[in-house]
Design a protein around this motif. Structure first.
Motif, PDB file in Angstrom:
ATOM      1  N   CYS A 151       0.846  -1.205   0.000  1.00  0.00           N
ATOM      2  CA  CYS A 151       0.000   0.000   0.000  1.00  0.00           C
ATOM      3  C   CYS A 151       0.882   1.255   0.000  1.00  0.00           C
ATOM      4  O   CYS A 151       1.659   1.476   0.939  1.00  0.00           O
ATOM      5  N   ALA A 152       0.737   2.071  -1.048  1.00  0.00           N
ATOM      6  CA  ALA A 152       1.601   3.257  -1.196  1.00  0.00           C
ATOM      7  C   ALA A 152       1.356   4.276  -0.081  1.00  0.00           C
ATOM      8  O   ALA A 152       2.308   4.877   0.433  1.00  0.00           O
ATOM      9  N   ALA A 153       0.095   4.467   0.323  1.00  0.00           N
ATOM     10  CA  ALA A 153      -0.209   5.450   1.374  1.00  0.00           C
ATOM     11  C   ALA A 153       0.418   5.015   2.702  1.00  0.00           C
ATOM     12  O   ALA A 153       0.922   5.838   3.477  1.00  0.00           O
ATOM     13  N   THR A 154       0.392   3.714   2.963  1.00  0.00           N
ATOM     14  CA  THR A 154       1.008   3.180   4.187  1.00  0.00           C
ATOM     15  C   THR A 154       2.506   3.488   4.191  1.00  0.00           C
ATOM     16  O   THR A 154       3.079   3.890   5.210  1.00  0.00           O
ATOM     17  N   LEU A 155       3.133   3.295   3.028  1.00  0.00           N
ATOM     18  CA  LEU A 155       4.578   3.545   2.939  1.00  0.00           C
ATOM     19  C   LEU A 155       4.914   5.011   3.201  1.00  0.00           C
ATOM     20  O   LEU A 155       5.966   5.312   3.759  1.00  0.00           O
ATOM     21  N   ASP A 156       4.022   5.934   2.808  1.00  0.00           N
ATOM     22  CA  ASP A 156       4.269   7.358   3.088  1.00  0.00           C
ATOM     23  C   ASP A 156       4.361   7.582   4.598  1.00  0.00           C
ATOM     24  O   ASP A 156       5.210   8.328   5.074  1.00  0.00           O
ATOM     25  N   LEU A 157       3.480   6.930   5.340  1.00  0.00           N
ATOM     26  CA  LEU A 157       3.501   7.058   6.806  1.00  0.00           C
ATOM     27  C   LEU A 157       4.792   6.433   7.365  1.00  0.00           C
ATOM     28  O   LEU A 157       5.436   7.007   8.252  1.00  0.00           O
ATOM     29  N   ALA A 158       5.169   5.267   6.842  1.00  0.00           N
ATOM     30  CA  ALA A 158       6.398   4.605   7.311  1.00  0.00           C
ATOM     31  C   ALA A 158       7.614   5.496   7.038  1.00  0.00           C
ATOM     32  O   ALA A 158       8.498   5.637   7.892  1.00  0.00           O
ATOM     33  N   ARG A 159       7.633   6.120   5.863  1.00  0.00           N
ATOM     34  CA  ARG A 159       8.757   7.023   5.535  1.00  0.00           C
ATOM     35  C   ARG A 159       8.796   8.192   6.518  1.00  0.00           C
ATOM     36  O   ARG A 159       9.863   8.599   6.976  1.00  0.00           O
ATOM     37  N   ALA A 160       7.618   8.734   6.844  1.00  0.00           N
ATOM     38  CA  ALA A 160       7.563   9.869   7.792  1.00  0.00           C
ATOM     39  C   ALA A 160       8.104   9.432   9.153  1.00  0.00           C
ATOM     40  O   ALA A 160       8.829  10.182   9.816  1.00  0.00           O
ATOM     41  N   ASN A 161       7.784   8.211   9.562  1.00  0.00           N
ATOM     42  CA  ASN A 161       8.295   7.728  10.850  1.00  0.00           C
ATOM     43  C   ASN A 161       9.814   7.578  10.822  1.00  0.00           C
ATOM     44  O   ASN A 161      10.496   7.972  11.771  1.00  0.00           O
ATOM     45  N   LEU A 172      10.297  -0.006  -0.123  1.00  0.00           N
ATOM     46  CA  LEU A 172       9.928  -0.445  -1.470  1.00  0.00           C
ATOM     47  C   LEU A 172       8.430  -0.678  -1.539  1.00  0.00           C
ATOM     48  O   LEU A 172       7.877  -1.378  -0.685  1.00  0.00           O
ATOM     49  N   HIS A 173       7.820  -0.124  -2.584  1.00  0.00           N
ATOM     50  CA  HIS A 173       6.406  -0.398  -2.817  1.00  0.00           C
ATOM     51  C   HIS A 173       6.337  -1.722  -3.584  1.00  0.00           C
ATOM     52  O   HIS A 173       6.646  -1.771  -4.778  1.00  0.00           O
ATOM     53  N   ALA A 174       6.021  -2.806  -2.890  1.00  0.00           N
ATOM     54  CA  ALA A 174       6.109  -4.118  -3.543  1.00  0.00           C
ATOM     55  C   ALA A 174       5.104  -5.088  -2.946  1.00  0.00           C
ATOM     56  O   ALA A 174       4.698  -4.962  -1.785  1.00  0.00           O
ATOM     57  N   ASP A 175       4.730  -6.055  -3.764  1.00  0.00           N
ATOM     58  CA  ASP A 175       3.915  -7.175  -3.298  1.00  0.00           C
ATOM     59  C   ASP A 175       4.876  -8.163  -2.635  1.00  0.00           C
ATOM     60  O   ASP A 175       5.745  -8.745  -3.311  1.00  0.00           O
TER      61      ASP A 175
END
Ligand SMILES: C[S@@+](CC[C@H](N)C(=O)[O-])C[C@H]1O[C@@H](n2cnc3c(N)ncnc32)[C@H](O)[C@@H]1O
Length: 288
Positions: A151-161, A172-175
């Motif tokens: 999930c790309a939106a989830t990764l944005d939050l992880a990056r912010a953390n 990485l945005h990946a399955d």
């Protein structure tokens, strides 16, 4: 004479009555968490402020947050953060709220990474808030930490953390482990979605209505993501490297069966959480 504005003690008592009326558990704790957030202090220190009268803006914010708690929203989303392994992790409905039992996975991963020489590579699959990846990057600075989420939106939050905590994680945005080269990781860790679809419907309202379904739903038997992860991890983990997966407390036997020599793994252990429930499967990538 105008009535004196209510003290924190009064606001908390009224709040408790409203939350109990709404059927919210641990009302006192949740309200203290909110008050502590607004006062900039810990839960226990809130008790020192019971006679103080909050500023009108603070009282207004408390009222808004109380309304959200009353609608069963998790307190971590209401205040926008939680504690994970002593780290302040920003939380919102883009990602699952980190759970204390996941700290066991981090400790186990840390121990293994410390036993490796050079720059061990660890991949956190389904990183969510990035809590596992950030904690490992903090605790094992010599490791290279990679984290994926579908999930790309989830990764944005992880990056912010990761940014807020000052740690380096390659997101990485990946399955699952798609795009990761073969035999490239010493360790793969994951807290994947493992709740069965039927069980998802029966989860408490605070989870069911607020936390992302894609973080919870592991398909009809809860094992859909775990079984895919086992086969992809066999390709990515170096011989002698490890796979550590958080599992549901009734999944130990099924996951043990998946982690078999035919799947290129030697089963190591099922570890229990602090409540004694089997919650962590550990396996070693076979050398053949
Ligand atoms: C149970 S949450 C765990 C989040 C975080 N690691 C934690 O422990 O709090 C599972 C995460 O896996 C992600 N996910 C689900 N399916 C995935 C897939 N096929 N590939 C990568 N990530 C996936 C979800 O978006 C979610 O963030």
């Amino acid at each position: 004479m105008p009535a004196r504005a209510p003290s924190w003690g009064k606001l908390l008592a009224r709040g408790r009555a409203r939350l109990e009326q709404a059927g919210i558990d641990e009302a006192d704790n949740k309200l203290r968490w909110v008050a502590g957030h607004l006062l900039g202090c810990g839960l226990l220190d809130v008790l020192r402020h019971l006679d103080d009268v909050p500023a009108p803006t603070e009282a207004g914010q408390f009222g808004t947050m109380l309304g959200r708690l009353e609608r069963h929203e998790p307190v971590q989303y209401v205040i926008g953060e939680t504690d994970f392994m002593g780290l302040r992790i920003q939380c919102d409905p883009r990602a699952l709220i980190p759970r204390p039992e996941t700290e066991g996975l981090v400790r186990c991963a840390e121990e293994f990474l410390r036993s490796r020489t050079g720059t061990p590579v660890v991949v956190d699959v389904g990183t969510g808030t990035g809590c596992i990846a950030c904690a490992l990057a903090k605790r094992v600075p010599q490791a290279r930490v990679v984290a994926t989420d579908v999930c790309a939106a989830t990764l944005d939050l992880a990056r912010a953390n990761a940014r807020a905590l000052g740690v380096v994680v390659d997101f990485l945005h990946a399955d699952l482990l798609a795009d990761l080269p073969a035999a490239s990781a010493d360790l793969v860790v994951s807290n994947p979605p493992y709740v069965s679809t039927a069980e998802c419907i029966r989860l408490p309202r605070s989870i069911r209505d607020y936390e992302p379904r894609g973080a919870l739903d592991g398909g009809p038997d809860g094992l859909r993501i775990i079984s895919r992860l086992v086969s992809e991890a066999a390709r990515v983990i170096l011989p002698g490297g490890r796979l550590m997966i958080e599992i549901g407390e009734d999944q130990a036997d099924a996951v043990r069966e998946l982690l078999c020599p035919k799947a290129h793994f030697k089963f190591v252990a099922i570890q229990s959480d602090f409540a004694g429930n089997p919650r962590l499967a550990v396996a070693e990538r076979s050398r053949t």
